[in-house]
Design a protein around this motif. Structure first.
Motif, PDB file in Angstrom:
ATOM      1  N   ALA A   1      31.677  31.642  32.813  1.00  0.00           N
ATOM      2  CA  ALA A   1      32.144  33.002  32.537  1.00  0.00           C
ATOM      3  C   ALA A   1      31.227  33.763  31.583  1.00  0.00           C
ATOM      4  O   ALA A   1      31.267  34.998  31.547  1.00  0.00           O
ATOM      5  N   GLY A   2      30.403  33.053  30.822  1.00  0.00           N
ATOM      6  CA  GLY A   2      29.531  33.726  29.873  1.00  0.00           C
ATOM      7  C   GLY A   2      28.103  33.875  30.328  1.00  0.00           C
ATOM      8  O   GLY A   2      27.273  34.386  29.572  1.00  0.00           O
ATOM      9  N   HIS A   3      27.787  33.476  31.546  1.00  0.00           N
ATOM     10  CA  HIS A   3      26.397  33.400  31.977  1.00  0.00           C
ATOM     11  C   HIS A   3      25.948  34.533  32.882  1.00  0.00           C
ATOM     12  O   HIS A   3      24.964  34.402  33.607  1.00  0.00           O
ATOM     13  N   PHE A   4      26.655  35.644  32.813  1.00  0.00           N
ATOM     14  CA  PHE A   4      26.314  36.778  33.653  1.00  0.00           C
ATOM     15  C   PHE A   4      26.206  38.043  32.810  1.00  0.00           C
ATOM     16  O   PHE A   4      26.420  38.026  31.603  1.00  0.00           O
ATOM     17  N   HIS A   5      25.879  39.133  33.463  1.00  0.00           N
ATOM     18  CA  HIS A   5      25.825  40.421  32.764  1.00  0.00           C
ATOM     19  C   HIS A   5      27.207  40.735  32.190  1.00  0.00           C
ATOM     20  O   HIS A   5      28.226  40.364  32.796  1.00  0.00           O
ATOM     21  N   PRO A   6      27.257  41.397  31.031  1.00  0.00           N
ATOM     22  CA  PRO A   6      28.574  41.670  30.420  1.00  0.00           C
ATOM     23  C   PRO A   6      29.559  42.394  31.326  1.00  0.00           C
ATOM     24  O   PRO A   6      30.768  42.306  31.112  1.00  0.00           O
ATOM     25  N   THR A   7      29.074  43.106  32.333  1.00  0.00           N
ATOM     26  CA  THR A   7      30.004  43.793  33.236  1.00  0.00           C
ATOM     27  C   THR A   7      30.341  42.971  34.475  1.00  0.00           C
ATOM     28  O   THR A   7      31.116  43.419  35.317  1.00  0.00           O
ATOM     29  N   GLU A   8      29.782  41.764  34.598  1.00  0.00           N
ATOM     30  CA  GLU A   8      30.102  40.877  35.715  1.00  0.00           C
ATOM     31  C   GLU A   8      31.205  39.903  35.313  1.00  0.00           C
ATOM     32  O   GLU A   8      31.311  39.522  34.149  1.00  0.00           O
ATOM     33  N   VAL A   9      31.994  39.492  36.282  1.00  0.00           N
ATOM     34  CA  VAL A   9      33.037  38.496  36.032  1.00  0.00           C
ATOM     35  C   VAL A   9      32.975  37.434  37.124  1.00  0.00           C
ATOM     36  O   VAL A   9      32.685  37.733  38.293  1.00  0.00           O
ATOM     37  N   ILE A  10      33.244  36.186  36.742  1.00  0.00           N
ATOM     38  CA  ILE A  10      33.156  35.121  37.740  1.00  0.00           C
ATOM     39  C   ILE A  10      34.358  35.133  38.682  1.00  0.00           C
ATOM     40  O   ILE A  10      34.273  34.605  39.793  1.00  0.00           O
ATOM     41  N   SER A  11      35.458  35.758  38.273  1.00  0.00           N
ATOM     42  CA  SER A  11      36.623  35.812  39.163  1.00  0.00           C
ATOM     43  C   SER A  11      36.269  36.506  40.472  1.00  0.00           C
ATOM     44  O   SER A  11      36.791  36.153  41.536  1.00  0.00           O
ATOM     45  N   ASP A  12      35.379  37.474  40.412  1.00  0.00           N
ATOM     46  CA  ASP A  12      34.985  38.212  41.602  1.00  0.00           C
ATOM     47  C   ASP A  12      34.038  37.412  42.487  1.00  0.00           C
ATOM     48  O   ASP A  12      33.807  37.765  43.643  1.00  0.00           O
TER      49      ASP A  12
ATOM     50  N   SER B   1      35.148  30.388  29.749  1.00  0.00           N
ATOM     51  CA  SER B   1      34.744  30.686  28.384  1.00  0.00           C
ATOM     52  C   SER B   1      35.067  32.151  28.121  1.00  0.00           C
ATOM     53  O   SER B   1      35.689  32.817  28.954  1.00  0.00           O
ATOM     54  N   ARG B   2      34.650  32.669  26.960  1.00  0.00           N
ATOM     55  CA  ARG B   2      34.872  34.087  26.674  1.00  0.00           C
ATOM     56  C   ARG B   2      33.648  34.653  25.963  1.00  0.00           C
ATOM     57  O   ARG B   2      33.444  34.417  24.773  1.00  0.00           O
ATOM     58  N   PRO B   3      32.831  35.385  26.690  1.00  0.00           N
ATOM     59  CA  PRO B   3      31.678  36.012  26.039  1.00  0.00           C
ATOM     60  C   PRO B   3      32.105  37.277  25.296  1.00  0.00           C
ATOM     61  O   PRO B   3      32.935  38.034  25.781  1.00  0.00           O
ATOM     62  N   VAL B   4      31.588  37.476  24.117  1.00  0.00           N
ATOM     63  CA  VAL B   4      31.794  38.725  23.388  1.00  0.00           C
ATOM     64  C   VAL B   4      30.418  39.332  23.158  1.00  0.00           C
ATOM     65  O   VAL B   4      29.665  38.866  22.305  1.00  0.00           O
ATOM     66  N   ARG B   5      30.072  40.290  23.972  1.00  0.00           N
ATOM     67  CA  ARG B   5      28.781  40.991  23.964  1.00  0.00           C
ATOM     68  C   ARG B   5      27.638  40.145  24.515  1.00  0.00           C
ATOM     69  O   ARG B   5      26.681  40.667  25.038  1.00  0.00           O
ATOM     70  N   TRP B   6      27.709  38.842  24.353  1.00  0.00           N
ATOM     71  CA  TRP B   6      26.711  37.942  24.928  1.00  0.00           C
ATOM     72  C   TRP B   6      27.390  36.604  25.175  1.00  0.00           C
ATOM     73  O   TRP B   6      28.596  36.468  24.970  1.00  0.00           O
ATOM     74  N   ASP B   7      26.625  35.620  25.606  1.00  0.00           N
ATOM     75  CA  ASP B   7      27.199  34.307  25.912  1.00  0.00           C
ATOM     76  C   ASP B   7      27.556  33.577  24.623  1.00  0.00           C
ATOM     77  O   ASP B   7      26.912  32.616  24.227  1.00  0.00           O
TER      78      ASP B   7
ATOM     79  N   HIS C   1      33.349  32.138  22.952  1.00  0.00           N
ATOM     80  CA  HIS C   1      34.557  32.225  22.144  1.00  0.00           C
ATOM     81  C   HIS C   1      35.719  31.492  22.819  1.00  0.00           C
ATOM     82  O   HIS C   1      35.695  31.235  24.027  1.00  0.00           O
ATOM     83  N   VAL C   2      36.735  31.183  22.032  1.00  0.00           N
ATOM     84  CA  VAL C   2      37.914  30.484  22.540  1.00  0.00           C
ATOM     85  C   VAL C   2      38.566  31.301  23.659  1.00  0.00           C
ATOM     86  O   VAL C   2      38.733  32.522  23.551  1.00  0.00           O
ATOM     87  N   VAL C   3      38.950  30.615  24.726  1.00  0.00           N
ATOM     88  CA  VAL C   3      39.558  31.271  25.879  1.00  0.00           C
ATOM     89  C   VAL C   3      40.889  31.910  25.490  1.00  0.00           C
ATOM     90  O   VAL C   3      41.752  31.266  24.876  1.00  0.00           O
ATOM     91  N   LEU C   4      41.043  33.170  25.849  1.00  0.00           N
ATOM     92  CA  LEU C   4      42.293  33.892  25.643  1.00  0.00           C
ATOM     93  C   LEU C   4      43.059  33.985  26.961  1.00  0.00           C
ATOM     94  O   LEU C   4      42.486  33.797  28.037  1.00  0.00           O
ATOM     95  N   LEU C   5      44.322  34.339  26.875  1.00  0.00           N
ATOM     96  CA  LEU C   5      45.083  34.672  28.073  1.00  0.00           C
ATOM     97  C   LEU C   5      44.834  36.151  28.358  1.00  0.00           C
ATOM     98  O   LEU C   5      45.715  36.997  28.237  1.00  0.00           O
ATOM     99  N   ASP C   6      43.596  36.464  28.695  1.00  0.00           N
ATOM    100  CA  ASP C   6      43.205  37.852  28.913  1.00  0.00           C
ATOM    101  C   ASP C   6      43.074  38.131  30.404  1.00  0.00           C
ATOM    102  O   ASP C   6      43.367  37.283  31.254  1.00  0.00           O
ATOM    103  N   ASP C   7      42.635  39.342  30.722  1.00  0.00           N
ATOM    104  CA  ASP C   7      42.594  39.752  32.127  1.00  0.00           C
ATOM    105  C   ASP C   7      41.695  38.844  32.967  1.00  0.00           C
ATOM    106  O   ASP C   7      42.037  38.487  34.096  1.00  0.00           O
ATOM    107  N   GLU C   8      40.523  38.462  32.431  1.00  0.00           N
ATOM    108  CA  GLU C   8      39.597  37.662  33.220  1.00  0.00           C
ATOM    109  C   GLU C   8      40.107  36.237  33.414  1.00  0.00           C
ATOM    110  O   GLU C   8      39.995  35.679  34.513  1.00  0.00           O
ATOM    111  N   THR C   9      40.663  35.634  32.382  1.00  0.00           N
ATOM    112  CA  THR C   9      41.238  34.293  32.556  1.00  0.00           C
ATOM    113  C   THR C   9      42.321  34.319  33.621  1.00  0.00           C
ATOM    114  O   THR C   9      42.393  33.432  34.483  1.00  0.00           O
ATOM    115  N   GLN C  10      43.171  35.355  33.576  1.00  0.00           N
ATOM    116  CA  GLN C  10      44.221  35.463  34.576  1.00  0.00           C
ATOM    117  C   GLN C  10      43.648  35.713  35.967  1.00  0.00           C
ATOM    118  O   GLN C  10      44.115  35.150  36.968  1.00  0.00           O
ATOM    119  N   ALA C  11      42.608  36.531  36.029  1.00  0.00           N
ATOM    120  CA  ALA C  11      41.995  36.820  37.326  1.00  0.00           C
ATOM    121  C   ALA C  11      41.363  35.571  37.938  1.00  0.00           C
ATOM    122  O   ALA C  11      41.413  35.365  39.154  1.00  0.00           O
TER     123      ALA C  11
END
Length: 420
Positions: free
Chosen positions: A262-273, A290-296, A299-309
């Motif tokens: 999840a952290g190895h792509f451009h900040p606007t890319e998501v692996i769910s897609d 994982s959870r990238p914040v501005r870069w790889d 960070h600790v995984v959150l129950l956020d939109d991407e994790t859910q996706a």
């Protein structure tokens, strides 16, 4: 009325509400409990390992923070991992890097053997989990220039090839001993800080090196090969040899698993897609959630939109038997055991929530061109009482309900971590 009764009553009410949407809660609970999540050992010691206690991280990897209680031995790390696992419901695995070997004297990475991980296997048998594995192609004198499997020096490149071959033997040993296939993921930091003159030659060397590494067939019931891409890293901002395009093609053409981090792509890319597209060409997928914040930044995984996706894509597309879920973060600014518990529970929560969606109705509405109903059901699903099902699930699995796990973490910190 005691807490158990409250949880049970809330669950029964929630179950009836889900049944009105033709959602089988019992089936969802059984399914979510059987999904293995591979926890990553390196959260417990900031990716230091036990090869060289004085070593420093290289290859674009950083663990920031100095929270007390870091594991400094394999015994301490195993104790910490098990403590975290007692607070997480469902099937679990542990993912090891090669630098977590145990040896009486220094062992070069191209000479590591199954015996150096025998204690991990015996421990895994006792706690009844599977193990996964990774070559460690960073934090080593021969990787100091950010070149390993693409290195132009034949001897250095062969060193890393031999390291990965040795790791495959160890991975197969894990699978044979534990009765569950070990996924071995190859990631390398190779690349350039500034614009290269030749983008092709390193990739040719990488392809040839990988072909040599996987040349020996290993039983699939013991071992699964995987390869992992990265867009950029610290010191490799301009170019990485192991790009997504390279590894996607390699995985598809060599019939190995493709790892999407999840952290190895451009900040606007998501692996769910990417999951559904990749599934058309690659039989097995490995996810590093994982959870990238501005870069790889892992960070600790959150129950956020991407994790859910991510969870939704796996469930909606019936990919549970083709996707291996692993975690990859290392936060040294907070209690390391809490980081494991938060991140792993959040991944499990996302999977349960995905299993409790009215997926049949959503797909039918979409097929009918009724996008109004599709959007309405998606949004209403977000507020369905899935948390009551989660609390019941935790209670039935004998792990803390809600934030009660935090008290256990604090007690362990006081009794164990702060005394190190």
């Amino acid at each position: 009325m005691d807490e158990r009764e409250n949880i049970l009553n809330a669950y029964q009410l929630a179950k009836r509400q889900f049944e009105q949407l033709d959602i089988d809660v019992d089936a969802a609970l059984k399914t979510v409990n059987d999904i293995s999540i591979s926890m990553h050992c390196w959260q417990g010691d900031d990716v230091a390992g036990f090869e060289n206690p004085e070593g420093s991280l290289t290859g674009g990897i950083q663990a920031t923070g100095n929270y007390p209680g870091k594991a400094t031995s394999a015994e301490e790390l195993r104790r910490d991992v098990f403590e975290a696992m007692t607070m997480i419901p469902g099937s679990l695995r542990l993912n090891l890097h090669a630098i977590y070997l145990e040896a009486d004297q220094p062992v070069e990475r191209n000479e590591i053997q199954p015996k150096h991980f025998a204690n991990w296997v015996e421990w895994a048998k006792r706690v009844e989990i599977g193990l996964d594995f990774n070559p460690t192609c960073f934090s080593h004198p021969l990787s100091a220039d950010n070149f390993t499997l693409t290195h132009p020096d034949d001897e250095i490149r062969q060193f890393w090839i031999d390291h990965c071959k040795a790791c495959r033997d160890i991975s197969a040993y894990f699978g044979k001993e534990l009765g569950s296939p070990s996924t071995m993921n190859i990631w390398i930091p190779d690349g350039y800080k500034d614009l290269p003159a030749d983008r092709l030659a390193p990739r040719k060397r990488l392809m040839a090196a990988l072909d040599e590494i996987i040349a020996e067939p290993l039983p699939v019931e013991y071992h699964i090969d995987a390869v992992e891409s990265k867009l950029f890293g610290i010191g490799t901002e301009a170019y990485t040899a192991g790009s997504n395009e390279f590894y996607f093609g390699y995985a598809a053409s060599r019939n190995v698993a493709l790892c999407l981090d999840a952290g190895h792509f451009h900040p606007t890319e998501v692996i769910s897609d990417k999951i559904s597209a990749a599934s058309l060409y690659v039989e097995k997928l490995l996810l590093h959630v994982s959870r990238p914040v501005r870069w790889d930044s892992d960070h600790v995984v959150l129950l956020d939109d991407e994790t859910q996706a991510i969870a939704n894509e796996i469930v909606r597309n019936n990919l549970l038997d083709r996707v291996t879920i692993g975690l990859d973060f290392f936060d040294a600014s907070i209690n390391r055991i809490a980081a494991w518990v938060i991140g792993t529970r959040n991944m499990r929560k996302a999977l349960l929530k995905a299993l409790l969606e009215p997926n049949t109705q959503l797909k039918q509405a979409e097929l009918n061109g009724d996008y109004t109903t599709r959007l309405a059901l998606m949004e209403e699903s977000k507020s369905l009482p899935w948390t009551a099902v989660w609390d019941y699930y935790c209670m039935e699995q004998g792990v803390p309900v809600g934030s009660a796990w935090l008290e256990q973490v604090k007690q362990y910190e006081a009794e164990v971590l702060l005394r190190r």
